[in-house]
Motif scaffolding. Sequence first.
Motif, mmCIF file in Angstrom:
data_model
loop_
_atom_site.group_PDB
_atom_site.id
_atom_site.type_symbol
_atom_site.label_atom_id
_atom_site.label_comp_id
_atom_site.label_asym_id
_atom_site.label_seq_id
_atom_site.Cartn_x
_atom_site.Cartn_y
_atom_site.Cartn_z
ATOM 1 N N MET A 309 16.333 -6.666 2.382
ATOM 2 C CA MET A 309 17.551 -6.912 1.804
ATOM 3 C C MET A 309 18.738 -5.849 2.561
ATOM 4 N N GLY A 310 18.277 -5.379 3.695
ATOM 5 C CA GLY A 310 19.228 -4.615 4.364
ATOM 6 C C GLY A 310 19.642 -3.355 3.930
ATOM 7 N N ILE A 311 18.683 -2.727 3.187
ATOM 8 C CA ILE A 311 18.808 -1.287 2.586
ATOM 9 C C ILE A 311 18.392 -0.200 3.854
ATOM 10 N N VAL A 312 19.231 0.500 4.231
ATOM 11 C CA VAL A 312 18.724 1.429 5.355
ATOM 12 C C VAL A 312 18.731 2.790 4.872
ATOM 13 N N THR A 313 18.834 3.304 3.645
ATOM 14 C CA THR A 313 18.554 4.468 3.203
ATOM 15 C C THR A 313 17.467 5.278 3.557
ATOM 16 N N PRO A 314 17.368 6.282 3.820
ATOM 17 C CA PRO A 314 16.031 6.916 4.318
ATOM 18 C C PRO A 314 15.297 7.197 3.082
ATOM 19 N N ILE A 315 13.853 6.838 3.150
ATOM 20 C CA ILE A 315 12.882 6.847 2.072
ATOM 21 C C ILE A 315 12.014 7.857 2.238
ATOM 22 N N ILE A 316 11.661 8.521 1.203
ATOM 23 C CA ILE A 316 10.559 9.432 1.065
ATOM 24 C C ILE A 316 9.562 9.090 0.178
ATOM 25 N N VAL A 317 8.407 9.253 0.524
ATOM 26 C CA VAL A 317 7.191 8.954 -0.284
ATOM 27 C C VAL A 317 6.565 10.123 -0.654
ATOM 28 N N GLY A 318 5.817 10.177 -1.892
ATOM 29 C CA GLY A 318 4.985 11.287 -2.068
ATOM 30 C C GLY A 318 3.789 10.788 -3.308
ATOM 31 N N GLY A 319 2.933 11.649 -3.239
ATOM 32 C CA GLY A 319 1.905 11.706 -4.478
ATOM 33 C C GLY A 319 0.577 11.566 -3.715
ATOM 34 N N PHE A 320 -0.278 11.724 -4.627
ATOM 35 C CA PHE A 320 -1.846 12.005 -4.315
ATOM 36 C C PHE A 320 -2.078 11.434 -2.992
ATOM 37 N N PRO A 321 -2.178 10.000 -3.007
ATOM 38 C CA PRO A 321 -2.587 9.252 -1.769
ATOM 39 C C PRO A 321 -2.160 9.764 -0.451
ATOM 40 N N PHE A 322 -0.731 10.060 -0.471
ATOM 41 C CA PHE A 322 0.071 10.502 0.770
ATOM 42 C C PHE A 322 -0.357 11.999 1.136
ATOM 43 N N ASN A 323 -0.740 12.818 0.316
ATOM 44 C CA ASN A 323 -1.410 14.225 0.414
ATOM 45 C C ASN A 323 -2.975 14.001 1.333
ATOM 46 N N VAL A 324 -3.750 13.009 0.726
ATOM 47 C CA VAL A 324 -5.118 12.682 1.118
ATOM 48 C C VAL A 324 -5.032 12.061 2.909
ATOM 49 N N ASP A 325 -4.005 11.255 3.107
ATOM 50 C CA ASP A 325 -3.981 10.755 4.419
ATOM 51 C C ASP A 325 -2.723 10.887 4.928
ATOM 52 N N GLU A 326 -2.109 11.780 5.786
ATOM 53 C CA GLU A 326 -0.939 12.291 6.276
ATOM 54 C C GLU A 326 -0.172 11.263 6.985
ATOM 55 N N ASN A 327 -0.832 10.114 7.473
ATOM 56 C CA ASN A 327 -0.175 8.864 8.149
ATOM 57 C C ASN A 327 -0.163 7.969 7.432
ATOM 58 N N LEU A 328 -0.130 7.938 6.164
ATOM 59 C CA LEU A 328 0.057 6.619 5.356
ATOM 60 C C LEU A 328 1.567 6.459 5.124
ATOM 61 N N TRP A 329 2.410 7.562 5.144
ATOM 62 C CA TRP A 329 3.649 7.340 5.007
ATOM 63 C C TRP A 329 4.213 6.144 6.035
#
Length: 361
Positions: A309-329
């Motif tokens: 949709m053309g949204i270019v705002t920087p996106i941060i993800v977080g939560g348990f799965p992203f702590n487990v796999d550091e490349n998941l983001w």
Amino acid sequence: MEAMASKIEILRLDIPALAKEIVERQVQLQPEFLTYGHKGMVHSLNDAKYNLEYLFSAVELDSKLLFEQYNAWVNRLFFNLKLPKDTLVKFYDCTKEVFKERMDKGNIDEALFNKLLDYMAFGIQVLKREETKPISYIEKDNPLITYLIEYSAFILSGDRNSANKLIMDIANSPISLKDIYKYILQPFQRELGVLWHENKISVAQEHYATAVSQFAMSLLYDKIFSTPKNGKIFLGTCVEGDLHELGIRMVCDYMESCGYDTHYLGANMPVRGIIQAIKEKKPDIIAISCTMTFHVPKVQNLIKTMKDMGIVTPIIVGGFPFNVDENLWKTVGADACSSDFEGAYAISEELTRGADYAKIK
């Protein structure tokens, strides 16, 4: 990966039927489960659905780290519930049979079948080596451990008034809001999950304790929202289906205390609602929280929709799965990942200056 994802999505639609067929076979292998009665069978069916959801999500995201964590977690849970040691291994044995029959009928292609087999074999290896060591987030090097223990004791005994008074007393002391969140509220919530996992508290007790912490956090809002603003806007939300909102709420509170104008959308936000809020609020940073592995594909789909949709705002993800796999983001298409509210602030400051997160790390 898109082709694999579409095939898995077809399987997801069939999870109820798959779970029923697998549990029926497992009961034949382990007839002792019949002694748990109807309630036990309902639990078994729900467990089977979760097992399949985690298996499919790990394969779809190509993350054995996530599947390793899940199997270790279930192994400890079943140990604490005193279920037969080989329960999950037998589940995978039955699942292989069901999938093989589906493949023979042409309902699962061979490439996906082999991928599923590979992950289940890996899961069984994890189960055989995993130790059921106790975990605790009440750590001796916590500078506010005395307050953390006192706060925990009040809530777990049902004394919410004393718990709230303690938080207000601490807030009126020289101790910073950041430290209240970092050393009391955050580790308490994590410890709460451990207590449930170890079968020491019920789901009702966990929900009660979380509600008390949410109210305690609201008592701090006069201080949080009185800080001068820096002109930047931060939007935080849970992905659709995810009901665990306390983590992203903590992030939003901390960002507010650091000068951001925050918009906290809360739990279980549909994609349409998130997109609409982004268009209305025009944030400088978007944070998406996801605590369950089987919701990670929804994060991926949400981010794809936003970018389409053309949204270019920087996106941060977080939560348990992203702590487990550091490349998941990277897999889900985010710009960055944070494991806590302090990290979210530091990363937001860098991203709003146009920095590259990969280089920041």
